[in-house]
Write a protein that holds these residues in place. Structure first.
Motif, PDB file in Angstrom:
ATOM      1  N   SER A 172     -51.767  -1.840  95.548  1.00  0.00           N
ATOM      2  CA  SER A 172     -51.825  -0.855  94.470  1.00  0.00           C
ATOM      3  C   SER A 172     -52.872  -1.217  93.419  1.00  0.00           C
ATOM      4  O   SER A 172     -53.366  -0.346  92.713  1.00  0.00           O
ATOM      5  CB  SER A 172     -50.457  -0.681  93.813  1.00  0.00           C
ATOM      6  OG  SER A 172     -50.093  -1.846  93.124  1.00  0.00           O
ATOM      7  N   ALA A 173     -53.240  -2.487  93.326  1.00  0.00           N
ATOM      8  CA  ALA A 173     -54.231  -2.925  92.351  1.00  0.00           C
ATOM      9  C   ALA A 173     -55.663  -2.786  92.861  1.00  0.00           C
ATOM     10  O   ALA A 173     -56.604  -2.863  92.080  1.00  0.00           O
ATOM     11  CB  ALA A 173     -53.973  -4.380  91.968  1.00  0.00           C
ATOM     12  N   ARG A 174     -55.792  -2.567  94.194  1.00  0.00           N
ATOM     13  CA  ARG A 174     -57.141  -2.434  94.752  1.00  0.00           C
ATOM     14  C   ARG A 174     -57.849  -1.232  94.166  1.00  0.00           C
ATOM     15  O   ARG A 174     -57.235  -0.223  93.855  1.00  0.00           O
ATOM     16  CB  ARG A 174     -57.081  -2.240  96.275  1.00  0.00           C
ATOM     17  CG  ARG A 174     -57.085  -3.488  97.048  1.00  0.00           C
ATOM     18  CD  ARG A 174     -57.289  -3.310  98.541  1.00  0.00           C
ATOM     19  NE  ARG A 174     -56.811  -2.068  99.121  1.00  0.00           N
ATOM     20  CZ  ARG A 174     -57.559  -1.269  99.885  1.00  0.00           C
ATOM     21  NH1 ARG A 174     -58.801  -1.556 100.144  1.00  0.00           N
ATOM     22  NH2 ARG A 174     -57.047  -0.172 100.405  1.00  0.00           N
ATOM     23  N   GLU A 175     -59.156  -1.363  94.036  1.00  0.00           N
ATOM     24  CA  GLU A 175     -59.967  -0.252  93.567  1.00  0.00           C
ATOM     25  C   GLU A 175     -59.952   0.835  94.638  1.00  0.00           C
ATOM     26  O   GLU A 175     -60.115   0.555  95.822  1.00  0.00           O
ATOM     27  CB  GLU A 175     -61.403  -0.737  93.333  1.00  0.00           C
ATOM     28  CG  GLU A 175     -62.191   0.130  92.416  1.00  0.00           C
ATOM     29  CD  GLU A 175     -63.509  -0.518  92.042  1.00  0.00           C
ATOM     30  OE1 GLU A 175     -64.536   0.135  92.282  1.00  0.00           O
ATOM     31  OE2 GLU A 175     -63.498  -1.646  91.529  1.00  0.00           O
ATOM     32  N   SER A 176     -59.722   2.049  94.220  1.00  0.00           N
ATOM     33  CA  SER A 176     -59.653   3.130  95.200  1.00  0.00           C
ATOM     34  C   SER A 176     -61.038   3.452  95.752  1.00  0.00           C
ATOM     35  O   SER A 176     -62.046   3.326  95.077  1.00  0.00           O
ATOM     36  CB  SER A 176     -59.027   4.379  94.594  1.00  0.00           C
ATOM     37  OG  SER A 176     -59.791   4.820  93.504  1.00  0.00           O
ATOM     38  N   VAL A 177     -61.045   3.868  96.991  1.00  0.00           N
ATOM     39  CA  VAL A 177     -62.275   4.223  97.682  1.00  0.00           C
ATOM     40  C   VAL A 177     -62.507   5.711  97.485  1.00  0.00           C
ATOM     41  O   VAL A 177     -61.581   6.508  97.637  1.00  0.00           O
ATOM     42  CB  VAL A 177     -62.153   3.905  99.194  1.00  0.00           C
ATOM     43  CG1 VAL A 177     -63.403   4.304  99.937  1.00  0.00           C
ATOM     44  CG2 VAL A 177     -61.838   2.446  99.385  1.00  0.00           C
ATOM     45  N   PRO A 178     -63.735   6.112  97.128  1.00  0.00           N
ATOM     46  CA  PRO A 178     -63.991   7.532  96.934  1.00  0.00           C
ATOM     47  C   PRO A 178     -63.716   8.327  98.213  1.00  0.00           C
ATOM     48  O   PRO A 178     -63.970   7.851  99.316  1.00  0.00           O
ATOM     49  CB  PRO A 178     -65.467   7.613  96.564  1.00  0.00           C
ATOM     50  CG  PRO A 178     -66.013   6.246  96.638  1.00  0.00           C
ATOM     51  CD  PRO A 178     -64.905   5.298  96.956  1.00  0.00           C
ATOM     52  N   ALA A 179     -63.172   9.503  98.028  1.00  0.00           N
ATOM     53  CA  ALA A 179     -62.872  10.368  99.171  1.00  0.00           C
ATOM     54  C   ALA A 179     -64.167  10.803  99.853  1.00  0.00           C
ATOM     55  O   ALA A 179     -65.187  11.025  99.210  1.00  0.00           O
ATOM     56  CB  ALA A 179     -62.099  11.581  98.698  1.00  0.00           C
ATOM     57  N   LEU A 221     -47.521  -5.126  98.296  1.00  0.00           N
ATOM     58  CA  LEU A 221     -47.595  -3.801  97.685  1.00  0.00           C
ATOM     59  C   LEU A 221     -48.322  -3.842  96.342  1.00  0.00           C
ATOM     60  O   LEU A 221     -49.113  -2.944  96.029  1.00  0.00           O
ATOM     61  CB  LEU A 221     -46.185  -3.229  97.520  1.00  0.00           C
ATOM     62  CG  LEU A 221     -45.477  -2.853  98.807  1.00  0.00           C
ATOM     63  CD1 LEU A 221     -44.015  -2.523  98.536  1.00  0.00           C
ATOM     64  CD2 LEU A 221     -46.172  -1.684  99.488  1.00  0.00           C
ATOM     65  N   GLN A 222     -48.082  -4.880  95.563  1.00  0.00           N
ATOM     66  CA  GLN A 222     -48.770  -5.001  94.275  1.00  0.00           C
ATOM     67  C   GLN A 222     -50.275  -5.197  94.471  1.00  0.00           C
ATOM     68  O   GLN A 222     -51.076  -4.599  93.749  1.00  0.00           O
ATOM     69  CB  GLN A 222     -48.176  -6.150  93.465  1.00  0.00           C
ATOM     70  CG  GLN A 222     -46.803  -5.831  92.932  1.00  0.00           C
ATOM     71  CD  GLN A 222     -46.133  -7.015  92.274  1.00  0.00           C
ATOM     72  OE1 GLN A 222     -46.356  -8.170  92.659  1.00  0.00           O
ATOM     73  NE2 GLN A 222     -45.293  -6.746  91.291  1.00  0.00           N
ATOM     74  N   GLN A 223     -50.661  -6.023  95.441  1.00  0.00           N
ATOM     75  CA  GLN A 223     -52.081  -6.231  95.722  1.00  0.00           C
ATOM     76  C   GLN A 223     -52.741  -4.928  96.163  1.00  0.00           C
ATOM     77  O   GLN A 223     -53.838  -4.599  95.720  1.00  0.00           O
ATOM     78  CB  GLN A 223     -52.265  -7.297  96.797  1.00  0.00           C
ATOM     79  CG  GLN A 223     -51.957  -8.694  96.336  1.00  0.00           C
ATOM     80  CD  GLN A 223     -51.993  -9.702  97.477  1.00  0.00           C
ATOM     81  OE1 GLN A 223     -52.278  -9.374  98.614  1.00  0.00           O
ATOM     82  NE2 GLN A 223     -51.673 -10.944  97.171  1.00  0.00           N
TER      83      GLN A 223
END
Length: 68
Positions: A40-47, A36-38
């Motif tokens: 949540s730390a990932r860079e979000s992908v643009p919608a 879960l920590q990994q």
């Protein structure tokens, strides 16, 4: 820190997670916490809009002309 509860987790899923935790020498709780920590730390992908997605899948390069 907060706690979460996950209900209705399939038995197969829990067995797989337990096995993976053991492979890493971790408890199930520690392993899932790390996952879960990994995540949540990932860079979000643009919608992506549904129109852009449709063009990507069904666009002119695939033989379909979409009108706006």
């Amino acid at each position: 820190m907060a706690n979460i509860t996950i209900r209705n987790l399939p038995d197969d899923t829990i067995k797989i997670l337990w096995a993976r935790a053991a492979e890493h020498g971790m408890s199930l709780e520690g392993y899932v916490l790390e996952l879960l920590q990994q995540e949540s730390a990932r860079e979000s992908v643009p919608a992506v809009s549904i129109a852009d997605l449709a063009r990507r899948i069904f666009g002119p390069e695939h033989g379909i002309e979409l009108r706006p």
